[in-house]
Design a protein around this motif. Structure first.
Motif, short mmCIF file in Angstrom:
data_model
loop_
_atom_site.label_atom_id
_atom_site.label_comp_id
_atom_site.label_asym_id
_atom_site.label_seq_id
_atom_site.Cartn_x
_atom_site.Cartn_y
_atom_site.Cartn_z
N LYS A 262 9.16 8.62 2.65
CA LYS A 262 10.45 7.28 2.43
C LYS A 262 10.68 6.64 3.97
CE LYS A 262 13.06 9.47 -1.83
NZ LYS A 262 13.46 10.36 -3.10
N LEU A 263 11.17 7.92 5.16
CA LEU A 263 11.38 7.39 6.15
C LEU A 263 10.34 6.55 6.84
CD1 LEU A 263 13.63 8.58 8.67
CD2 LEU A 263 10.87 9.38 9.63
N LYS A 264 8.90 6.91 6.89
CA LYS A 264 8.46 5.33 6.58
C LYS A 264 8.70 3.72 6.20
CE LYS A 264 3.50 6.96 8.65
NZ LYS A 264 2.54 7.23 8.16
N LEU A 265 8.92 4.27 4.99
CA LEU A 265 9.16 3.38 4.13
C LEU A 265 10.42 2.21 4.86
CD1 LEU A 265 8.03 1.49 1.75
CD2 LEU A 265 10.63 3.35 0.19
N THR B 199 0.59 -1.32 0.00
CA THR B 199 0.40 -0.19 -0.07
C THR B 199 1.33 1.65 0.03
OG1 THR B 199 -0.82 -1.48 1.55
CG2 THR B 199 -2.19 0.94 1.13
N LEU B 200 1.62 1.54 0.47
CA LEU B 200 2.51 2.46 0.69
C LEU B 200 3.12 2.55 -0.24
CD1 LEU B 200 4.35 2.25 4.59
CD2 LEU B 200 3.03 3.15 3.63
N ALA C 199 5.06 20.75 1.21
CA ALA C 199 4.87 20.09 1.64
C ALA C 199 4.41 18.96 0.94
CB ALA C 199 3.25 20.73 1.45
N LEU C 200 4.37 18.94 -0.67
CA LEU C 200 5.14 17.28 -1.12
C LEU C 200 5.83 16.52 -1.08
CD1 LEU C 200 2.96 18.33 -4.75
CD2 LEU C 200 2.51 16.16 -2.66
N MET C 201 7.05 17.67 -1.03
CA MET C 201 8.56 17.19 -0.59
C MET C 201 8.44 16.19 0.72
SD MET C 201 10.58 17.61 -3.37
CE MET C 201 12.49 18.37 -2.83
N LYS C 202 7.34 17.12 1.45
CA LYS C 202 7.88 16.75 2.93
C LYS C 202 7.42 15.62 2.99
CE LYS C 202 8.48 20.88 6.60
NZ LYS C 202 7.19 21.69 7.02
N GLU C 203 6.03 15.50 2.35
CA GLU C 203 5.27 14.40 2.48
C GLU C 203 5.99 13.07 1.70
OE1 GLU C 203 0.70 12.82 1.35
OE2 GLU C 203 1.58 15.29 1.53
N VAL C 204 7.15 13.88 1.00
CA VAL C 204 7.87 11.94 0.61
C VAL C 204 8.81 12.05 1.61
CG1 VAL C 204 9.49 11.70 -1.70
CG2 VAL C 204 7.03 12.75 -2.38
N ALA C 205 9.14 13.27 2.05
CA ALA C 205 10.48 12.69 2.86
C ALA C 205 9.54 11.87 3.64
CB ALA C 205 11.04 13.52 3.68
N ASN C 206 8.71 11.98 4.37
CA ASN C 206 7.86 11.18 5.78
C ASN C 206 7.66 9.77 4.70
OD1 ASN C 206 8.02 12.83 7.42
ND2 ASN C 206 5.61 13.72 6.95
N HIS D 144 11.97 -2.80 9.57
CA HIS D 144 11.30 -3.58 10.43
C HIS D 144 11.08 -5.35 9.65
CE1 HIS D 144 7.95 -4.74 13.26
NE2 HIS D 144 7.32 -4.81 12.06
N ASN D 145 10.74 -5.44 8.37
CA ASN D 145 10.41 -6.31 7.85
C ASN D 145 12.03 -7.01 8.18
OD1 ASN D 145 9.52 -7.61 5.35
ND2 ASN D 145 10.41 -6.56 4.00
#
Ligand code: ATP
Length: 727
Positions: A615-618, A488-489, A606-613, A624-625
């Motif tokens: 990426k971080l989450k990923l 999903t991510l 904002a989009l860049m931030k979202e993308v960075a977030n 974790h994976n």
């Protein structure tokens, strides 16, 4: 207050101790008695010093070398008609095992019983000796073997009982009569308390075993000293069993108790003194170990028979006389019976064996006189020829009967001997089987314990496996969720990326269009400024002439400016107002565009931030994976290991089940064998009982010629003792 026969002072010499306590036994042993000297006391109290001392030193020699010397001195002075055999054995009892000190291969000898129920060590080495030197060489050999055992098995000299046995057999070459005397010289193990020695492990076991055997010894002594105990626990230890004869049996026993004068050993000294005091009250039943020859038995039998015939004859005569008296007849003095019973049965010392005389003289043992003398004091009426013939016939018949009985007795004795031996073997087998049984039972218990612990282990492993399977499922589910999340991510990421790309494109376009607009605006502003410049030059206050804007400096002098009309002014004014409007609209457009640019920039940021977030989450999800994957791998490995151990445990379980089955089989077989053995021993006991009933019958018959110990009919109650020699 303790009572003893003698108390030696610390300064007493070895000679004093020997002369007082041991020397009197020499004559006894040579007279066919058994004798024993025990040395009892705590460790280092001087037992070995008393019994052995320093063999090579004439001053410090102990009892053993001195008594051996004395025995030989006596033997050298004895009758030349005597054939003497001296046999020596030396063994120790350590941890309830009898070890032959003259043959180190014999480390656990059994105890057997002779025909006369006298215990002896089966298979013990017996060395013949013909001189004191040979005996002492045997003592040295035994001592050195004991030392070897000591170095091999930790020092145990003070924790084992050493038994030195001298057996002396004398055979009269003329009468073939034999006398056997046995002398036991026993150096007991130290009797100290366990807690005092700080014993642990093997030493503790040793101490317990010693204490057990010494306790058994003191129990036997206590039971004997009470005098009325029906049961004496000789079988409680090997020591008491081997020395059964010396404890309340057929032996003259001397107990030397060695005490420490130190107050530190007060408790032990007190116990030792009490032990000696109690032992003092024991009364042994001594008897000469004499073996009569068949000739001697026959001679005695003949004597007895003659006496009985004479008595019968007297009784007959007196009966006849009585009958005459009863019939009212008067019997003249000359026809009256003159024979007196007393005259016939009057005892005499003639014919008594020399051993018995010695025994009476030396020991004061009440041994009744043997045999009956032919009455000489009173004349006996001469029997008639008919009576003589009848006597002769009776004699022949009795002799035949005697021979038959003797043969029967012989056969019975052989049978009894065989049966006793068989019984002994069976008992041994039985004991071994019982031991095996105990060992097997122990093994079964151990295996059962192991089985139980294995089952528990298997159970635990199964539980762990189940838990693992559950956690595996949970982890699997978690991983699935993480995969889905990741998917999903990734999709979201793609979507955001595409939106971002689109926005970037839009931004680019916007930038381009803004650039174009800017350029256009600039160009327009430039042209307006040019035009305004032209207008201002025209409207310049310095001259009334129009100066063209583009060539104001260069063409001032060349051509004069054209004439401006009102129309031009109006046109210019219109143009200016138009341009002003256009400039205002352009400025407004520019402000809008700048606002749009700012918004686009903000949006992009904002989009860049979202993308960075994202990426971080990923990356977090990926980490974790990875962790989950490695955990999964580990879990799988663990699972495989556990499965392997489960397989091996299952294999072990099967093995144990197999073992259990075989053990059950062995147990069943053993039970069957035990039953068989019990059956055989019952049969043997029945046979023995039959034989025992047959034996007294045979021996108690009117012509019976053998005398057994304790036989009430026998005129001579000296014990017929079968010694180890006979075995
Ligand atoms: N009366 C004595 N005179 C001189 N020395 C003695 C006497 N009694 C004991 N000893 C010495 O004391 C030491 C210990 O004695 P011994 O070995 O005879 O004791 P033990 O009771 O036999 O000990 P264990 O129980 O360990 O065998 C030895 O060195 C011995 O020579």
């Amino acid at each position: 207050m303790y009572t003893y026969d003698h108390v030696f002072q610390p300064v007493s010499t070895q000679v004093e101790v020997y002369t007082t306590s041991a020397r009197p036994l020499v004559k006894d042993v040579l007279s066919g008695y058994n004798a024993t000297i025990f040395a009892y006391g705590q460790t280092a109290s001087g037992k070995t010093h008393t019994m052995e001392g320093v063999l090579e030193s004439s001053e410090f020699r102990g009892i053993i070398p001195r008594i051996v010397g004395d025995i030989f001195e006596h033997i050298y002075a004895m009758d030349a008609n005597l054939e003497i055999h001296i046999k020596i054995s030396y063994f120790e009892i350590y941890m309830e095992k009898i070890r032959d000190l003259l043959d180190m291969t014999k480390s656990n000898l059994p105890i057997g019983e002779s025909k006369t129920k006298v215990p002896y060590v089966k298979g013990i080495t017996e060395r013949f000796a013909t001189s004191p030197e040979e005996v002492l060489a045997v003592v040295e050999e035994g001592k050195s073997n004991r030392k070897v055992a000591v170095t091999n098995m930790n020092a145990h000299s003070s924790r084992s009982h050493a038994v030195f046995l001298i057996a002396i057999k004398q055979e009269n070459k003329e009468t073939r009569q034999t006398l056997t005397g046995k002398l036991y010289l026993v150096d007991l193990a130290g009797s100290e308390k366990v807690e005092k020695t700080n014993a642990q492990g093997l030493t503790l076991e040793e101490a317990k075993t010693i204490n057990k055997s010494l306790l058994a010894l003191s129990n036997v002594i206590a039971a004997l000293s009470e005098g009325n105990k029906p049961f004496i626990p000789y079988r409680d230890s090997k020591l008491t069993r081997v020395l059964q004869e010396s404890l309340g049996g057929n032996a003259r026993t001397t107990l030397i108790i060695c005490c420490s004068p130190s107050p530190y050993n007060e408790a032990e000294t007190k116990t030792t003194l009490m032990f000696g005091d109690r032992a003092k009250s024991i009364k042994n039943k001594v008897a000469v170990n004499v073996e009569l020859t068949a000739e001697e038995w026959r001679r005695r039998f003949e004597k007895e028979r003659e006496t009985s015939q004479k008595l019968k004859f007297i009784v007959q005569q007196q009966d006849a006389e009585l009958a005459r008296w009863r019939a009212g007849e008067s019997v003249p003095e000359s026809e009256r019976s003159r024979l007196k019973m007393k005259a016939v049965v009057a005892p005499t010392t003639a014919g008594e064996s020399p051993a018995a005389v010695t025994a009476q003289g030396a020991l004061g043992v009440n041994i009744p006189a043997a045999g009956l003398a032919t009455p000489t004091a009173t004349p006996i009426a001469t029997p008639t020829p008919v009576q003589t013939r009848a006597f002769e016939e009776e004699r022949t018949r009795l002799c035949q009967q005697l021979d038959e009985k003797e043969e029967e007795l012989q056969a019975q004795s052989e049978l009894v001997e065989k049966l006793t031996m068989k019984l002994g073997d069976i008992e041994e087998n039985f004991e071994e089987l019982q031991k095996d049984n105990a060992t097997i039972k122990k093994q079964i218990t151990v295996i059962e314990h192991e089985l139980l612990s294995s089952q528990e282990e298997v159970h635990e492993v199964m539980q762990a496996l189940e838990e693992l399977a559950v956690s595996y499922d949970t982890k699997d589910r978690e991983i699935g969720t993480v995969f889905n999340d990741k998917l999903t991510l990734a999709q979201e990421n793609e979507r955001i990326q595409s939106v971002l790309d689109q926005r970037m494109l839009e931004l680019e376009k916007l930038r381009e269009s803004t650039g174009l607009d800017r350029r256009k605006t600039n160009e327009l502003l430039l042209s307006i400024f040019r035009e305004v410049n032209g207008v201002s030059s025209i409207l310049s206050p310095k001259s009334d002439e129009w100066v063209p804007l583009s060539s104001s400096s260069s063409s001032t002098s060349a051509t004069p400016p054209p004439k401006v009309t009102d129309e031009d002014f109006t046109r210019v004014r219109v143009q200016l107002s138009n341009m002003r409007c256009e400039a205002r609209s352009l400025t407004e457009q520019r402000a809008i565009l700048e606002q749009a640019e700012r918004e686009a920039k903000e949006k992009a940021q904002a989009l860049m931030k979202e993308v960075a977030n994202c990426k971080l989450k990923l990356s977090q999800y990926e980490t974790h994976n990875e962790t989950l994957t490695s955990t999964l791998k580990r879990s799988e490995l663990q699972k495989r290991d556990l499965e392997d151990s489960l397989h091996s445990l299952e294999g072990q379980l099967q093995d144990m089940r197999g073992k259990e089955e075989s053990l059950t089989r062995v147990e069943r077989e053993r039970e069957q064998r035990t039953e068989g053995l019990e059956h055989v021993s019952r049969e043997l006991e029945d046979l023995l009982e039959d034989a025992e009933t047959l034996l007294p019958e045979a021996a108690g018959s009117p012509s019976g010629g053998h005398c057994w110990q304790g036989d009430a009919d026998c005129s001579d109650n000296r014990a017929v003792q079968s010694s180890a020699f006979a075995d």
